[in-house]
Design a protein around this motif. Sequence first.
Motif, PDB file in Angstrom:
ATOM      1  N   ALA B 194      -1.650  -8.562   0.895  1.00 16.26           N
ATOM      2  CA  ALA B 194      -0.904  -9.421   0.070  1.00 16.26           C
ATOM      3  C   ALA B 194      -0.041  -8.653  -0.812  1.00 16.26           C
ATOM      4  N   PHE B 195      -0.629  -7.421  -1.247  1.00 18.26           N
ATOM      5  CA  PHE B 195       0.110  -6.850  -2.165  1.00 18.26           C
ATOM      6  C   PHE B 195       1.292  -6.110  -1.516  1.00 18.26           C
ATOM      7  N   LEU B 197       2.868  -7.457   1.067  1.00 22.30           N
ATOM      8  CA  LEU B 197       3.757  -8.591   1.343  1.00 22.30           C
ATOM      9  C   LEU B 197       4.368  -9.124   0.122  1.00 22.30           C
ATOM     10  N   LEU B 198       3.646  -9.072  -1.082  1.00 20.12           N
ATOM     11  CA  LEU B 198       4.321  -9.619  -2.252  1.00 20.12           C
ATOM     12  C   LEU B 198       5.712  -8.664  -2.464  1.00 20.12           C
ATOM     13  N   HIS B 199       5.917  -7.720  -2.122  1.00 24.43           N
ATOM     14  CA  HIS B 199       6.908  -6.865  -2.224  1.00 24.43           C
ATOM     15  C   HIS B 199       7.890  -6.942  -1.330  1.00 24.43           C
ATOM     16  N   ASP B 200       9.276  -6.506  -1.717  1.00 27.45           N
ATOM     17  CA  ASP B 200      10.377  -6.502  -0.774  1.00 27.45           C
ATOM     18  C   ASP B 200      10.117  -5.797   0.812  1.00 27.45           C
ATOM     19  N   GLN B 204       8.350  -0.113  -1.331  1.00 30.75           N
ATOM     20  CA  GLN B 204       8.259  -0.528  -2.939  1.00 30.75           C
ATOM     21  C   GLN B 204       6.645  -0.761  -3.320  1.00 30.75           C
TER      22      GLN B 204
END
Lengths: 434, 434
Positions: B194-195, B197-200, B204
């Motif tokens: 999830a971490f 996927l959270l980012h662009d 990053q």
Amino acid sequence: MRTDMYELTMLRAALADGTAERRCRFEVFTRRLPSWRRYGVLAGTGRFLEQLAAFRFSSAELGFLLERGIVDEPTAAYLENYRFNGTISGLAEGEVYFPGTPLLSVVGTFAEAVVLETLVLSVLNFDSAVAAAASRMTSAAGTRPCLDMGARRTHEDAALAAARAAVVGGFTGTSNLAAGALWEIPTIGTAAHAFTLLHDNEEQAFASQVAAFGPGTTLLVDTYDIPLGVRRAIEVAGSELGAVRIDSGDLGILAREVRAQLDAAGATETKITVTSDLDEYAIASLSSAPVDSFGVGTRLVTGSGAPTCSMVYKLAAREAADGSMVPVAKASAGKPSVGGFKRLFREVDDQGRASADLVAIGDEASVASFVPSQPARDLTVTYVRDGEIDESHLGAGGLRRAAEHHRSARDELPLTALRLSSGEPALPVRTATL
Amino acid sequence: MRTDMYELTMLRAALADGTAERRCRFEVFTRRLPSWRRYGVLAGTGRFLEQLAAFRFSSAELGFLLERGIVDEPTAAYLENYRFNGTISGLAEGEVYFPGTPLLSVVGTFAEAVVLETLVLSVLNFDSAVAAAASRMTSAAGTRPCLDMGARRTHEDAALAAARAAVVGGFTGTSNLAAGALWEIPTIGTAAHAFTLLHDNEEQAFASQVAAFGPGTTLLVDTYDIPLGVRRAIEVAGSELGAVRIDSGDLGILAREVRAQLDAAGATETKITVTSDLDEYAIASLSSAPVDSFGVGTRLVTGSGAPTCSMVYKLAAREAADGSMVPVAKASAGKPSVGGFKRLFREVDDQGRASADLVAIGDEASVASFVPSQPARDLTVTYVRDGEIDESHLGAGGLRRAAEHHRSARDELPLTALRLSSGEPALPVRTATL
């Protein structure tokens, strides 16, 4: 603190880089059912909500996390004021489900949603495992009651959740006093073999129990010799004896012999309850035996071969830098996820029989306004809206509703769903990409 | 209240008929190991003692029990003042055991001992199941650390006990913060998919994690494409990158490929940790792969196929009307028990290798003074004497001792004990009737 450390380290890094406030949709789903199960049963949502309201970090706990270097000051400050303000929706508690469909969604900021992963999954994975096992047992038992006696076979707190999940799956009582008190579940229990062994002989033990609880009690008759035990039970309690319990041996044969012995002695109303290592197969094999109720322990609380449900909590959509929501998914070999907002429907034929599950996938607006082209039940219930918990799902009332919902959802399935043999999930899952 | 109702109904009848004060010896034992296990591991005794000290019934709880008609006034009065004043002894926590041997004994009045059945069995059955699975995993892993990541796969409180039991079986860390805080277990965890996927993009996400935790962190490299993920991880963190985590795919092949890629990039000190559905067999199959640590979830906390241990709590001796202690046993078909006082010894050969377990059975005095005829380790530890709990078994110190004890007890077994294949228990059990 019933939280995996990586949730707080992710939170810490996201607070530092500015992504913590991005709006996110997390989804709970499972990739598979146990090979021998035709359906799953979602349980634990009410229990999860009961704990969500209390999900806090105390200052002592934050001190520990700071001292260990797990969180920094900004993260501790965030957690100190933690309150979930997002929205949680999904299947009603007690609903039946199939692999690959969304079971629960958590929509909120990354920060508020990511820290709930462990609690959501621990509760749903355990409770749903027990409820699915319970459902197959009650289905096999037909109209005869199934009673939970599993507390001694699992963790002492898990035992409470198991008693509750068993009720979702159709059980009607528990041996566990704490579970009985918490969720108003009828409690059951009379005596173990130790009570017979404590006394100088079986007659004295039976007489003591009848003196304390009256002839309507249940006497355990297999400590020494069953025919002799039954004879003594009737001698002591008379033909009003409530029930006898058999906890060993070939239960089908013994139940017939004991029934004949009871009937011959005029104790035609005396019930027979059996309790030795039962599971759904053993219960089914006793379908023609004169057994009046089933006490189930080990196999119930360990999910009858599947003690967990493989449910995962995955990010399916998140806010982009421009404020729009974008679908996201991982591509990991054998463990991919599917991005996007989703909504689940159960298609029913004109006899009201379920025929397929339909997952609508798309952006938030199109999923919200989607209407299936054929008759279908909308399976989505909103549990928490903007941080407000719908309290009708909590406590004894929520549990009663869940048990009722499960019964009707199971009744709606095609009859093949109730087969105990291995096979495919009872319903196919179709996808509508919007 | 984490108690089965029948314990209180037995207590009630025994208080009424005068047998409640009879001195009793209850014993915990199991009739079998899972067919694929050569030894069991006793775990949970320290955790049981932590709860014994708090075993009380509040006035609200007694009110509930009275209102439901489960207890009467004399029983409520007894429970209101409940304090265990008896003696509890048995195997050290972490000891290995075999079927049919006494694992723990509780000696006291019937009243004070009978009400502990559920708590004793819940704790020992669950914790010992996890410890036995953990022991086989750490044995298969050799010198490479095994880390608990199972909290999401079992009940939220059972997860704490599982983390603790895993340490008894040789694990060296847990993802669960509450378990880390309670028993001073090192906690581990960095980021989930999830971490990323959270980012662009993946770069990053990696950069954010390295900014927060330094290059020594562990980066999860399988969200999209592993070779690309590894390249980005090194680009972002440099060759000081602490570790990469692989959570999908064929771990043996991938570990070799990733090791080669890391080495070619000069990241020769970067570790590889793997985490996908591991159990003792998967760990053994990775014995020649360049894996530095194993994160284990589902199969650890569910006992790797045996989520409970079939331990039971049976009355073995009790006071007679004349004050003498008499052995008692039930004869139930397939589930008999053996009466009498017992004491367990482990015979060792002149190389210090265990060769058999010896159960001395007899009356209290002869068992207490029994001396084996050949070299043998006395396996009995006294946990509670006349109500006084030996505090050295509690908390983080008790857990450390248990883990050390397990290591030495496992090392003492014949090498066949460590085989993962199905087979007989590693030691025979002999009986000396005194």
